[in-house]
Scaffold this motif. Structure first.
Motif, PDB file in Angstrom:
ATOM      1  N   LEU A  42     102.926   8.713 128.000  1.00  0.00           N
ATOM      2  CA  LEU A  42     103.547   8.357 129.765  1.00  0.00           C
ATOM      3  C   LEU A  42     104.553   7.651 129.336  1.00  0.00           C
ATOM      4  CD1 LEU A  42     103.500   8.347 132.673  1.00  0.00           C
ATOM      5  CD2 LEU A  42     102.360   6.382 132.115  1.00  0.00           C
ATOM      6  N   PHE A  43     104.753   6.264 128.082  1.00  0.00           N
ATOM      7  CA  PHE A  43     105.439   5.795 127.219  1.00  0.00           C
ATOM      8  C   PHE A  43     106.339   7.104 126.728  1.00  0.00           C
ATOM      9  CE2 PHE A  43     107.761   4.221 123.784  1.00  0.00           C
ATOM     10  CZ  PHE A  43     108.309   2.970 124.256  1.00  0.00           C
ATOM     11  N   LEU A  44     106.483   7.908 126.299  1.00  0.00           N
ATOM     12  CA  LEU A  44     107.429   8.639 125.287  1.00  0.00           C
ATOM     13  C   LEU A  44     107.837   9.739 126.670  1.00  0.00           C
ATOM     14  CD1 LEU A  44     105.458   9.800 122.525  1.00  0.00           C
ATOM     15  CD2 LEU A  44     107.347   8.114 122.330  1.00  0.00           C
ATOM     16  N   ILE A  88     125.132  -9.635 118.747  1.00  0.00           N
ATOM     17  CA  ILE A  88     123.493  -8.944 118.896  1.00  0.00           C
ATOM     18  C   ILE A  88     123.090  -9.455 120.189  1.00  0.00           C
ATOM     19  CG2 ILE A  88     121.650  -9.647 118.158  1.00  0.00           C
ATOM     20  CD1 ILE A  88     122.986 -10.207 115.415  1.00  0.00           C
ATOM     21  N   ALA A  89     123.374  -9.887 121.209  1.00  0.00           N
ATOM     22  CA  ALA A  89     122.578 -10.911 122.557  1.00  0.00           C
ATOM     23  C   ALA A  89     123.263  -9.688 123.148  1.00  0.00           C
ATOM     24  CB  ALA A  89     123.348 -11.766 122.798  1.00  0.00           C
ATOM     25  N   SER A  90     124.653  -9.011 123.157  1.00  0.00           N
ATOM     26  CA  SER A  90     124.459  -7.667 123.961  1.00  0.00           C
ATOM     27  C   SER A  90     123.548  -6.700 123.873  1.00  0.00           C
ATOM     28  CB  SER A  90     126.096  -7.560 123.847  1.00  0.00           C
ATOM     29  OG  SER A  90     126.502  -6.844 122.966  1.00  0.00           O
ATOM     30  N   ILE A  91     123.867  -6.549 122.386  1.00  0.00           N
ATOM     31  CA  ILE A  91     122.473  -5.419 122.088  1.00  0.00           C
ATOM     32  C   ILE A  91     121.335  -5.467 122.782  1.00  0.00           C
ATOM     33  CG2 ILE A  91     122.075  -3.884 120.108  1.00  0.00           C
ATOM     34  CD1 ILE A  91     124.674  -4.049 118.966  1.00  0.00           C
ATOM     35  N   ALA A  92     120.990  -6.477 122.588  1.00  0.00           N
ATOM     36  CA  ALA A  92     119.545  -6.894 122.428  1.00  0.00           C
ATOM     37  C   ALA A  92     119.360  -6.774 124.591  1.00  0.00           C
ATOM     38  CB  ALA A  92     119.322  -8.147 122.298  1.00  0.00           C
ATOM     39  N   LEU A  93     120.474  -7.036 124.980  1.00  0.00           N
ATOM     40  CA  LEU A  93     119.801  -7.466 126.240  1.00  0.00           C
ATOM     41  C   LEU A  93     120.532  -6.046 127.266  1.00  0.00           C
ATOM     42  CD1 LEU A  93     120.767 -11.343 126.879  1.00  0.00           C
ATOM     43  CD2 LEU A  93     118.520 -10.163 127.023  1.00  0.00           C
ATOM     44  N   SER A  94     120.862  -4.957 126.737  1.00  0.00           N
ATOM     45  CA  SER A  94     121.718  -3.598 126.962  1.00  0.00           C
ATOM     46  C   SER A  94     120.758  -2.602 127.949  1.00  0.00           C
ATOM     47  CB  SER A  94     122.089  -2.569 125.806  1.00  0.00           C
ATOM     48  OG  SER A  94     121.009  -2.192 125.047  1.00  0.00           O
ATOM     49  N   PRO A  95     120.785  -2.269 128.790  1.00  0.00           N
ATOM     50  CA  PRO A  95     119.865  -1.533 130.378  1.00  0.00           C
ATOM     51  C   PRO A  95     119.202  -0.644 128.911  1.00  0.00           C
ATOM     52  CG  PRO A  95     122.570  -2.246 130.964  1.00  0.00           C
ATOM     53  CD  PRO A  95     122.949  -2.284 129.209  1.00  0.00           C
ATOM     54  N   TYR A  96     119.323   0.183 128.286  1.00  0.00           N
ATOM     55  CA  TYR A  96     118.892   0.708 127.684  1.00  0.00           C
ATOM     56  C   TYR A  96     117.569   0.170 127.361  1.00  0.00           C
ATOM     57  CZ  TYR A  96     117.252   4.142 124.482  1.00  0.00           C
ATOM     58  OH  TYR A  96     116.243   4.681 123.001  1.00  0.00           O
ATOM     59  N   ARG A  97     117.469  -1.202 126.113  1.00  0.00           N
ATOM     60  CA  ARG A  97     116.894  -1.837 125.250  1.00  0.00           C
ATOM     61  C   ARG A  97     116.175  -2.143 126.244  1.00  0.00           C
ATOM     62  NH1 ARG A  97     117.159  -2.783 120.066  1.00  0.00           N
ATOM     63  NH2 ARG A  97     118.672  -1.794 119.037  1.00  0.00           N
ATOM     64  N   PHE A 115     114.904  -1.415 129.491  1.00  0.00           N
ATOM     65  CA  PHE A 115     114.652  -0.790 130.159  1.00  0.00           C
ATOM     66  C   PHE A 115     112.749  -0.383 128.934  1.00  0.00           C
ATOM     67  CE2 PHE A 115     112.977   4.022 130.835  1.00  0.00           C
ATOM     68  CZ  PHE A 115     113.074   4.286 132.308  1.00  0.00           C
ATOM     69  N   THR A 116     113.265  -0.475 127.764  1.00  0.00           N
ATOM     70  CA  THR A 116     112.157   0.306 126.649  1.00  0.00           C
ATOM     71  C   THR A 116     111.662  -0.878 126.835  1.00  0.00           C
ATOM     72  OG1 THR A 116     114.394   1.035 125.784  1.00  0.00           O
ATOM     73  CG2 THR A 116     112.676   0.688 124.695  1.00  0.00           C
ATOM     74  N   TRP A 117     111.946  -2.025 127.053  1.00  0.00           N
ATOM     75  CA  TRP A 117     110.877  -2.710 126.404  1.00  0.00           C
ATOM     76  C   TRP A 117     110.079  -2.939 127.893  1.00  0.00           C
ATOM     77  CZ3 TRP A 117     108.760  -5.554 121.981  1.00  0.00           C
ATOM     78  CH2 TRP A 117     109.495  -5.597 121.325  1.00  0.00           C
ATOM     79  N   THR A 118     110.495  -2.685 128.837  1.00  0.00           N
ATOM     80  CA  THR A 118     110.112  -3.233 130.224  1.00  0.00           C
ATOM     81  C   THR A 118     108.661  -2.394 130.170  1.00  0.00           C
ATOM     82  OG1 THR A 118     112.011  -4.288 131.372  1.00  0.00           O
ATOM     83  CG2 THR A 118     110.854  -3.354 132.455  1.00  0.00           C
ATOM     84  N   LEU A 119     109.539  -0.802 129.613  1.00  0.00           N
ATOM     85  CA  LEU A 119     108.630   0.844 130.329  1.00  0.00           C
ATOM     86  C   LEU A 119     107.356  -0.266 129.347  1.00  0.00           C
ATOM     87  CD1 LEU A 119     107.608   2.981 131.301  1.00  0.00           C
ATOM     88  CD2 LEU A 119     109.435   3.949 129.546  1.00  0.00           C
ATOM     89  N   HIS A 141     111.475   9.504 127.500  1.00  0.00           N
ATOM     90  CA  HIS A 141     112.549  10.529 127.599  1.00  0.00           C
ATOM     91  C   HIS A 141     113.329  10.773 128.348  1.00  0.00           C
ATOM     92  CE1 HIS A 141     113.616  14.746 126.121  1.00  0.00           C
ATOM     93  NE2 HIS A 141     112.972  14.864 126.900  1.00  0.00           N
ATOM     94  N   VAL A 142     112.541  11.076 129.596  1.00  0.00           N
ATOM     95  CA  VAL A 142     113.147  11.283 131.683  1.00  0.00           C
ATOM     96  C   VAL A 142     114.532  10.080 130.849  1.00  0.00           C
ATOM     97  CG1 VAL A 142     113.029  11.078 133.609  1.00  0.00           C
ATOM     98  CG2 VAL A 142     111.269  12.359 131.802  1.00  0.00           C
ATOM     99  N   PHE A 143     113.627   8.854 130.989  1.00  0.00           N
ATOM    100  CA  PHE A 143     115.231   7.474 131.083  1.00  0.00           C
ATOM    101  C   PHE A 143     116.874   8.323 129.929  1.00  0.00           C
ATOM    102  CE2 PHE A 143     117.405   3.683 129.601  1.00  0.00           C
ATOM    103  CZ  PHE A 143     117.076   3.013 130.428  1.00  0.00           C
ATOM    104  N   ARG A 144     116.035   8.770 129.011  1.00  0.00           N
ATOM    105  CA  ARG A 144     116.724   9.087 128.145  1.00  0.00           C
ATOM    106  C   ARG A 144     118.285   9.689 128.761  1.00  0.00           C
ATOM    107  NH1 ARG A 144     116.634   8.808 121.903  1.00  0.00           N
ATOM    108  NH2 ARG A 144     118.154   8.747 121.954  1.00  0.00           N
ATOM    109  N   ASN A 145     117.220  10.834 128.954  1.00  0.00           N
ATOM    110  CA  ASN A 145     118.213  12.066 129.961  1.00  0.00           C
ATOM    111  C   ASN A 145     118.808  12.033 130.959  1.00  0.00           C
ATOM    112  OD1 ASN A 145     117.439  14.121 127.582  1.00  0.00           O
ATOM    113  ND2 ASN A 145     115.858  14.515 128.851  1.00  0.00           N
ATOM    114  N   SER A 146     118.502  10.544 131.913  1.00  0.00           N
ATOM    115  CA  SER A 146     118.865   9.963 133.440  1.00  0.00           C
ATOM    116  C   SER A 146     120.359   9.731 132.754  1.00  0.00           C
ATOM    117  CB  SER A 146     118.027   9.809 133.840  1.00  0.00           C
ATOM    118  OG  SER A 146     117.213  10.627 134.371  1.00  0.00           O
TER     119      SER A 146
END
Length: 466
Positions: free
Chosen positions: A215-217, A4-13, A15-19, A221-226
């Protein structure tokens, strides 16, 4: 919990929370600035319109201007509207007598601007007219004295917004000579202006929210594609690196097999010493990368023998002193052959120092104890073990127990004590399995299998499969 901790702290998550937090913060800040700007605008605009209207009425309606008593009774002075001054200017006492007549006139002009209450002060702070008839003649309230003084002294409008939709203003009224005749205090209802500005703020807030969401979406989207592109490229790069390393290792295996083929006495030697070194390295908790470097060094440890003449390398009899000098030079020859290959740099400790001894009696540099690199200390024991247990034309190879006893006897002289302790912890069966595999298989094929299985061997040893 760890997953759970590793998923919560994944780079994707992350970035999503930071964004999301960044866009939200910018949206809130932009909204606050917009609300403040709109409120400030409507207040300032209302103050300017109200002031202009009041001043215009005082300038054009003599009855309003006459409310303020003249500052001088001298003849020739002028009234605020430019009429000659007369000693009959109205005083508070006069206004009390004419209050019922003047009040409708004031209300007629002031009600046009939603003014709820009004007080007229002379320059000394006395009320000379008010919607509240009983207030005429009273001094300014102490809490309002500061605002009144600023308006009268600096000839500037002072305002503040009260709770609700009430705007409180102090407006100086000037005569033609520029002197302040008095100050008008009014309380204006600005509900209509607030309603209009609220409607405008609602539209702006909706635009901001939709804009921030868009802007968020978009950025998400750009981040996910990149991220997907980068991940795919990383996988391709890792596969390419793996293929390159596999090609390197296959080349090293071919070279090692060629060296074994040159010396019939050492058939399968490279496979065995590399396998021994890997097993001993795992026992000593080397990392995966370190095991790979150790394995490559083990494969190439005798590459310098390419430069040793066959007459010396294959001589069945004992070597002379001069021939031993030539034989010993193979370590430096091997080092010079490989030192310009950056990929093999960590492995060169084995090539150059595997004939050094713990007590300093080895060659080529006479290093002692921990001056000898760890890879070389590990391999030196494995090389000696294989030499003791391999058959030669002039002698039969020792068994495991004899070789073990010899290694224990040479602890602290030829071999590193730490490496010997690790050797002794490994069960006899593991060493015999490697010897059996060497006799039954093709050494070059076994080398490839052995290098591919290194990581699984390490995992098994960490689980107690010693």
């Amino acid at each position: 919990m760890g997953n759970i901790a590793s998923i919560a702290l994944s780079p994707y998550r992350r970035f999503t929370w930071t964004l999301g937090l960044s866009v939200g913060f910018i949206g809130v800040l932009l909204s606050a600035v917009t609300l403040w700007a709109c409120s400030t605008f409507v207040t300032r605009d209302t103050v300017e319109l109200t002031t202009a209207a009041v001043v215009k009425h005082f300038a054009k309606v003599p009855q309003l201007a006459a409310i303020f008593p003249e500052s001088s009774g001298e003849e020739g002075s002028t009234s605020p509207v430019g009429e000659p001054h007369t000693p009959h200017s109205q005083t508070p006492a006069d206004l009390l007598q004419s209050y019922d007549r003047v009040l409708p006139l004031v209300r007629m002009h002031f009600d046009l601007y939603s003014i709820l209450d009004a007080n007229f002060y002379d320059t000394e702070g006395r009320i000379v007219f008010s919607y509240d008839k009983e207030a005429i003649g009273q001094e300014v309230d102490a809490s309002l004295a500061g605002s009144l003084e600023r308006a009268a002294t600096n000839a500037q409008v002072v305002h503040q917004r009260l709770s609700g939709h009430i705007l409180h203003l102090w407006m100086p009224v000037q005569r033609e000579d520029g002197q302040v005749a008095g100050v008008v205090e009014v309380k204006r209802d600005i509900s209509e202006q607030d309603r209009q500005i609220g409607w405008l703020e609602g539209i702006l807030m909706t635009i901001i929210v939709l804009g921030m969401l868009g802007l968020f979406l978009t950025l998400h989207h750009v981040f996910r594609n990149s991220a997907g592109t980068i991940d795919r490229q990383n996988r391709e790069l890792e596969a390419m690196v793996f293929r390159i390393e596999r090609t390197y290792d296959e080349s090293l295996q071919a070279l090692s097999s060629a060296l074994d083929s040159r010396d019939n006495e050492t058939h399968g030697h490279s496979f065995r010493v590399t396998s021994y070194a890997l097993r001993l390295g795992m026992e000593m908790n080397l990392t995966d990368r370190e095991l790979g470097d150790l394995a490559r060094g083990a494969l190439l440890h005798d590459v310098g023998k390419i430069g040793v003449p066959d007459a010396i390398l294959l001589k069945p009899a004992e070597l002379t002193e001069e021939e031993w000098v030539v034989m010993k030079s193979h370590v430096e020859i091997g080092y010079r052959m490989l030192r310009h290959i950056a990929f093999l740099s960590p492995s060169l400790d084995v090539v150059r120092y595997h004939h050094e001894r713990w007590d300093g009696g080895g060659y080529p540099h006479g290093l002692r104890e921990e001056e000898i690199p760890l890879f070389a200390r590990i391999f030196a024991l494995c090389d000696s073990y294989d030499a003791m247990t391999s058959d030669r034309p002039y002698r039969k190879g020792w068994g495991y127990n004899e070789a073990r006893a010899e290694i224990e006897r040479c602890t602290g002289t030829q071999f590193c004590p730490e490496v010997v302790r690790a050797f002794l912890r490994i069960p006899k069966e593991r060493w015999l399995e490697i010897e059996e595999a060497s006799r039954e298989g093709e050494p070059r094929e076994l080398l490839g299998q052995m290098l591919e299985e290194t990581m699984s061997m390490k995992a098994a040893s960490m689980k107690g499969g010693r």
